[in-house]
Design a protein around this motif. Structure first.
Motif, short mmCIF file in Angstrom:
data_model
loop_
_atom_site.label_atom_id
_atom_site.label_comp_id
_atom_site.label_asym_id
_atom_site.label_seq_id
_atom_site.Cartn_x
_atom_site.Cartn_y
_atom_site.Cartn_z
N GLY A 147 0.81 -1.22 0.00
CA GLY A 147 0.00 0.00 0.00
C GLY A 147 0.84 1.27 0.00
O GLY A 147 0.58 2.20 -0.75
N GLY A 148 1.88 1.29 0.83
CA GLY A 148 2.72 2.48 0.92
C GLY A 148 3.44 2.76 -0.38
O GLY A 148 3.55 3.91 -0.82
N ASN A 149 3.91 1.70 -1.03
CA ASN A 149 4.62 1.90 -2.29
C ASN A 149 3.66 2.27 -3.42
O ASN A 149 4.03 3.00 -4.33
N GLN A 150 2.43 1.76 -3.35
CA GLN A 150 1.44 2.19 -4.34
C GLN A 150 1.20 3.69 -4.22
O GLN A 150 1.12 4.40 -5.22
N GLN A 151 1.14 4.17 -2.97
CA GLN A 151 0.92 5.60 -2.78
C GLN A 151 2.10 6.40 -3.32
O GLN A 151 1.94 7.43 -3.97
N LYS A 152 3.31 5.88 -3.09
CA LYS A 152 4.49 6.57 -3.61
C LYS A 152 4.46 6.62 -5.14
O LYS A 152 4.84 7.62 -5.75
N LEU A 153 3.99 5.52 -5.73
CA LEU A 153 3.91 5.47 -7.19
C LEU A 153 2.95 6.56 -7.71
O LEU A 153 3.25 7.25 -8.68
N VAL A 154 1.82 6.70 -7.02
CA VAL A 154 0.86 7.73 -7.45
C VAL A 154 1.47 9.12 -7.28
O VAL A 154 1.32 9.98 -8.16
N ILE A 155 2.19 9.32 -6.18
CA ILE A 155 2.83 10.63 -5.99
C ILE A 155 3.84 10.87 -7.12
O ILE A 155 3.89 11.96 -7.72
N ALA A 156 4.62 9.83 -7.44
CA ALA A 156 5.65 9.98 -8.48
C ALA A 156 5.02 10.39 -9.80
O ALA A 156 5.55 11.24 -10.52
N LYS A 157 3.87 9.80 -10.13
CA LYS A 157 3.29 10.12 -11.44
C LYS A 157 2.82 11.57 -11.50
O LYS A 157 2.92 12.21 -12.54
N TRP A 158 2.37 12.10 -10.37
CA TRP A 158 1.96 13.51 -10.40
C TRP A 158 3.17 14.44 -10.37
O TRP A 158 3.13 15.52 -10.95
N LEU A 159 4.21 14.01 -9.67
CA LEU A 159 5.39 14.86 -9.63
C LEU A 159 6.00 15.01 -11.02
O LEU A 159 6.41 16.09 -11.43
N ALA A 160 6.03 13.88 -11.75
CA ALA A 160 6.59 13.93 -13.10
C ALA A 160 5.76 14.86 -13.97
O ALA A 160 6.26 15.43 -14.94
N ARG A 161 4.48 15.02 -13.62
CA ARG A 161 3.59 15.89 -14.39
C ARG A 161 3.78 17.35 -13.96
O ARG A 161 3.11 18.22 -14.48
N ARG A 162 4.70 17.57 -13.01
CA ARG A 162 4.97 18.90 -12.47
C ARG A 162 3.70 19.55 -11.93
O ARG A 162 3.39 20.71 -12.23
#
Lengths: 451, 510
Positions: free
Chosen positions: B414-429
């Motif tokens: 669960g924690g890594n899934q959340q990190k993945l979602v954060i990463a995708k938005w960060l890449a979108r700036r």
């Protein structure tokens, strides 16, 4: 830790599954090759050349040669090749005997009366085995003791003959092209039952346009291309309506495309008055029967190009990735910024347009358009997609897998034809194969557990 | 169910002589050669609430699946009141009186509460189901649980808490002796949690043994009699609740001392960046106005159904607003779809990562890439190498635990899934990030990392909106808290550090 190994195992199974379909196709090919292994005759030219070599090796140029053939084009080709080969090596005394065994007997009698002798009797696999030549020393002692030559035969599977392989690809061209669209629709999470009827609709529409608008038998190339394009566009528009109903009104794809299937089929009958439309020029068969590049049929070439484009589009374009995303989880896709309605709509438009193209190819193959075309094709197309490893629940699948799936189905059908299995049995076996493929896919994804 | 008096040994001190309700001894289990559980002992007494704690992957669910008959243990034995039992199927577990209530309820939406309670054990006379008898029994059970509602209501129309009580009623109707609840409070509002605890106390009084799996420490301290901690598949400790302290418990779970649950940070809110005025949609959002500054973590508190998620969805364009404006950095946005909000620089991390955040059967790399594909497209074609490189870069900074870019998202914790979602938005700036229940279902260690990430993002000057039903989290993380009630903002807490849960709750029910 535990999840690591599970993840690895499932990745491995997936990779095996990708190869699995290819392996299955190869195994099927091997099987049908073994069971259709038979005595094969060389082509007239090849046989004649090989025969001439042996004559040259065993006899001098003074020997008298008879070439015995029937009045058939292939036999004549054989005789001409042989005569030419022998002439080139210096043989002068060559006689062609053409006709039936009766004619050969008369000629033999004539030669015996004249007291001429014969050294060599050359024929193909039929004429050289005529009864007349079986006991020459007793029946015609006056002509010497001629040696009988025939081309050497060899063993080769009927399945693997070039003609047969081309035949398979030519026959699946229509199904395989439509299966591109079906794969796209199924990956996006839908289904399209209307493609079979759209084949008939588009075939009829194209032929009607050519007959009534482009000048019937005198229609030119440009006009025919234009008529075909119109049919594809109309099909695409129908797909647009289908997709619109599904995406904007959220109707279930199964029912919408079922309705479209009935409407398209009915319209094809209405348009054609229930009869086939055949008043179209000979040139129209270029697409379905012609072969302009290296002997590859045009339809097969078209199929190959479309598969390349589709493969690239699915793997390497945004549109392709969006399709997988929408089919995998439309809500998550929407919240990631995917225009899900547009993506789904495009899938149905593509599917219908390709079905329209399939109808034109079929009309070109059969040189007519009839409302009976394409019956049950939607099911064969769906079977090809599923056998090719695309999940019916959407979000997963491969374009090239579908091509392999189409080949698997075609190879099974073709192989059964070669084995003279009757068509009712064929249906049962084909159904079994489809069930087996889906079962294997299920096991691959979820293991043997029931839940 | 209390033991019949005739079976009790006479003339002895009961508490010493009676075997415990449930004993699991030396339980070991491995999957594909990997040890998931080793030497685990679990003892449960009648009328006891045992809290089972541990990080995700510590083996809690495996242990409970063994108890529930979904897995067979490789080693060890199970005893029920001193008698060895073999639990080799879920049916067997049920017949032995072991009931499991999972986070995802096992109810059939179209069937009524009564029909669900009696599913598989219908009251039948002359071959016909006796609906009235079933309904009156269900009504009795629900009343006993303090949740009186019409047992004829289809489950799809029941609230989450009501559905949960249907599950519990079913367990009681099946004469369950042991009740296992997997994070039952995760989906409930604070008042509903109160009611759940009342129900649990009811069960305790009836002599049931309860195993309560949960992450929220406050609740554990409130409801449990004893707590047992698992770490890496092995027992890490078991103590009575009154002999254990918060930080010790956390230490025990993560295996390292943790002085605090929330990282320290000094916020420096900058200028106002996001301005929302008079936003409306139906009853859920009725004219909400607020401003959020760059570098600020703005909390949105309230009960479930107060309209927080609905408000977030309006700001993200997932639903269309009927009125009102949203301004980002002075520019008015008209949002008709999430795609437009994303283009404007807004990212949304939904509370339900599996259904809304990720396409779980796809690879983590393609999940990361989905909103970012235009960055990797040249002349219409995707550059897959560039996508993977970008993914690896972000995954590295996030410390995403992974096997490779092709790994399925469903195989992440669960924690890594959340990190993945954060990463995708960060890449979108993205400049505005909306976290809806950012740590739901995430274990203590990973929670801390998510909090640190949120701090880092705020320090970069981004706007962070945080919705959370966990009030301690709200107070520990937010720089400022807005409280919602019935679609309206009903209060603001400008200094959460000096506030308390009571203050928020008062505004939330106002």
């Amino acid at each position: 830790m535990k999840e690591t190994s599970l993840a690895r195992m499932s990745n491995l199974l997936h990779a095996l599954g990708d190869y699995g379909m290819v392996v299955m196709l190869l195994l099927l090919g091997l099987f049908f090759s073994l069971v259709t292994l038979t005595e094969q005759q060389p082509t007239p030219e090849v046989g004649a050349r090989e025969l001439a070599q042996r004559i040259k090796a065993n006899h001098n140029t003074d020997s008298v040669v008879w070439i015995v053939i029937r009045e058939l084009a292939t036999d004549r080709a054989f005789a001409e090749s042989l005569q030419q080969e022998l002439n080139e090596s210096g043989h002068k005394q060559i006689v062609q005997v053409t006709g039936l065994p009766r004619d050969a007997r008369q000629e033999l009698e004539a030669w015996q009366q004249r007291g001429d002798h014969i050294d060599i009797i050359a024929g193909n696999e039929i004429t050289s085995n005529w009864l007349v030549f079986s006991n020459l020393e007793e029946t015609f002692p006056g002509i010497g003791s001629p040696q009988i030559y025939r081309p050497t035969s060899y063993r080769w599977p009927n399945f693997l003959k070039q003609d047969n392989l081309l035949n398979i690809t030519n026959q699946i061209a229509v199904i395989a092209i439509i299966a591109i669209g079906m794969t796209v629709v199924i990956i996006s999470g839908g289904i399209d039952l209307s493609v079979g009827s759209l084949i008939a609709f588009s075939a009829v529409l194209t032929c009607l346009l050519i007959r009534d608008w482009a000048g019937s038998l005198q229609a030119g190339v440009v006009a025919m291309v234009l008529c075909s394009l119109i049919a594809i566009l109309v099909s695409a528009a129908i797909g647009g309506i289908t997709g619109g109903l599904i995406t904007f009104f959220r109707l279930p794809p199964f029912i919408v495309t079922l309705g479209m299937m009935l409407m398209a089929s009915g319209s094809a009958y209405l348009l054609s008055g229930g009869e086939s439309v055949y008043q179209i020029p000979d040139g129209f068969v270029w697409l379905g029967r012609g072969a302009s590049l290296l002997g590859i049929p045009n339809a097969v070439l078209m199929m190959a190009i479309l598969y390349l484009i589709a493969h690239l589009a699915m793997k390497r374009t945004r549109w392709g990735r969006y399709l997988y995303a929408v089919g995998g989880n439309d809500e998550a896709a929407r919240l990631s910024g995917v225009p899900i309605r547009r993506v789904q709509l495009s899938a149905y438009i593509l599917s219908a347009a390709l079905a329209g193209l399939g109808g034109i190819i079929m009309a070109s193959q059969l040189k007519s358009g009839a409302p009976t075309y394409g019956q049950m094709y939607e099911l064969y197309v769906i079977a090809a997609v599923v056998v090719g490893g695309t999940s019916l629940s959407g979000g997963e699948g491969k374009i090239l897998g579908t091509l392999i799936g189409a080949f698997i189905i075609a190879v099974i059908q073709n192989g059964m034809n070669l084995m003279n299995i009757e068509s009712y049995t064929q249906k049962v076996i084909l159904g079994l194969v489809i069930l087996l493929a889906v079962l294997l896919d299920r096991i691959k994804q979820h293991g043997f557990r029931a839940h | 169910m209390p033991m019949p008096a005739s079976q009790r040994p006479k003339g002895c001190d009961l508490s010493e002589m009676i075997s415990p309700l449930l004993e699991m001894r030396g339980i070991g289990k491995s999957f594909a050669g990997i040890q998931a559980l080793k030497g685990v002992d679990l003892v449960l007494q009648e009328g006891e609430v045992l809290a089972l704690m541990g990080e995700n992957g510590a083996g809690k669910s495996t242990l409970m699946k063994i108890l529930g008959g979904a897995h067979l243990p490789d080693e060890g034995e199970l005893k029920l009141r001193g008698n060895r039992i073999l639990v080799d199927s879920p049916q067997k577990a049920r017949s032995l009186g072991i009931a499991m209530i999972y986070q995802e309820f096992n109810l059939i939406p179209a069937l009524s509460a009564a029909e669900n309670v009696f599913l598989g054990q219908e009251i039948i006379q002359h071959g016909l189901i006796q609906h009235e008898a079933q309904e009156s029994r269900t009504a009795d059970l629900l009343k006993e649980l303090g949740m009186p509602f019409d047992p004829r209501t289809p489950c799809q129309r029941l609230s989450i808490a009501q559905q949960q009580s249907v599950e519990i009623a079913r367990a009681l109707s099946q004469e369950a002796q042991i009740l296992v609840m997997d994070e039952p409070s995760a989906v409930l509002t604070p008042p509903e949690v109160k009611r759940l605890f009342a129900i649990i106390n009811q069960c305790r009084k009836r002599g049931l043994g309860l195993i309560y799996i949960g992450h929220r420490l406050d609740e554990i301290f409130e409801i449990a009699d004893r707590v047992m901690v698992l770490r890496d598949g092995q027992p890490a400790g078991s103590f009575p609740i009154d002999q254990c302290k918060r930080h010790e418990l956390i230490h025990c779970m993560v295996g390292r001392p943790m002085d605090q649950e929330y990282p320290k940070r000094k916020g420096h809110p900058g200028p106002v960046r996001l301005k929302v005025s008079e936003l409306r949609r139906g009853k859920a959002v009725q004219g909400v106005c607020f401003e959020a500054r760059g570098g600020e973590i703005l909390g949105l508190a309230g009960l479930v159904g107060a309209g927080r998620t609905e408000l977030a969805r309006l700001i993200f364009g997932a639903d269309r607003s009927e009125a009102g404006t949203i301004q980002l950095d002075g520019r008015t946005l008209s949002l008709r779809s999430p795609a437009e909000a994303i283009a404007a620089g807004i990212g949304f991390l939904s509370e339900d990562r599996k259904l809304q955040g990720l396409i779980t059967q796809h690879s983590i790399c393609s999940n990361f890439g989905l909103p970012n594909l235009n960055q990797f497209t040249r002349a219409g074609l995707l550059n897959l190498g560039q996508e993977e490189a970008s993914f690896n870069q972000y995954a590295e900074t996030m410390q995403l635990k992974r096997h490779g870019p092709k790994q399925r998202a469903s195989h992440l914790s669960g924690g890594n899934q959340q990190k993945l979602v954060i990463a995708k938005w960060l890449a979108r700036r993205c400049e505005v990030l909306i976290f809806d229940e950012p740590t739901r279902g995430i274990d203590v260690g990973a929670k801390y990392e998510i909090y640190q990430l949120m701090h880092a993002l705020a320090d970069e000057g981004k706007v962070i909106l945080m919705i959370s039903s966990e009030l301690p989290e709200m107070l520990g993380m937010a720089d400022r808290i807005l409280v919602m009630h019935q679609g309206r903002l009903t209060g603001e807490i400008t200094h959460p550090a000096s506030s308390n849960q009571q203050a928020i709750m008062e505004m939330a029910v106002a």
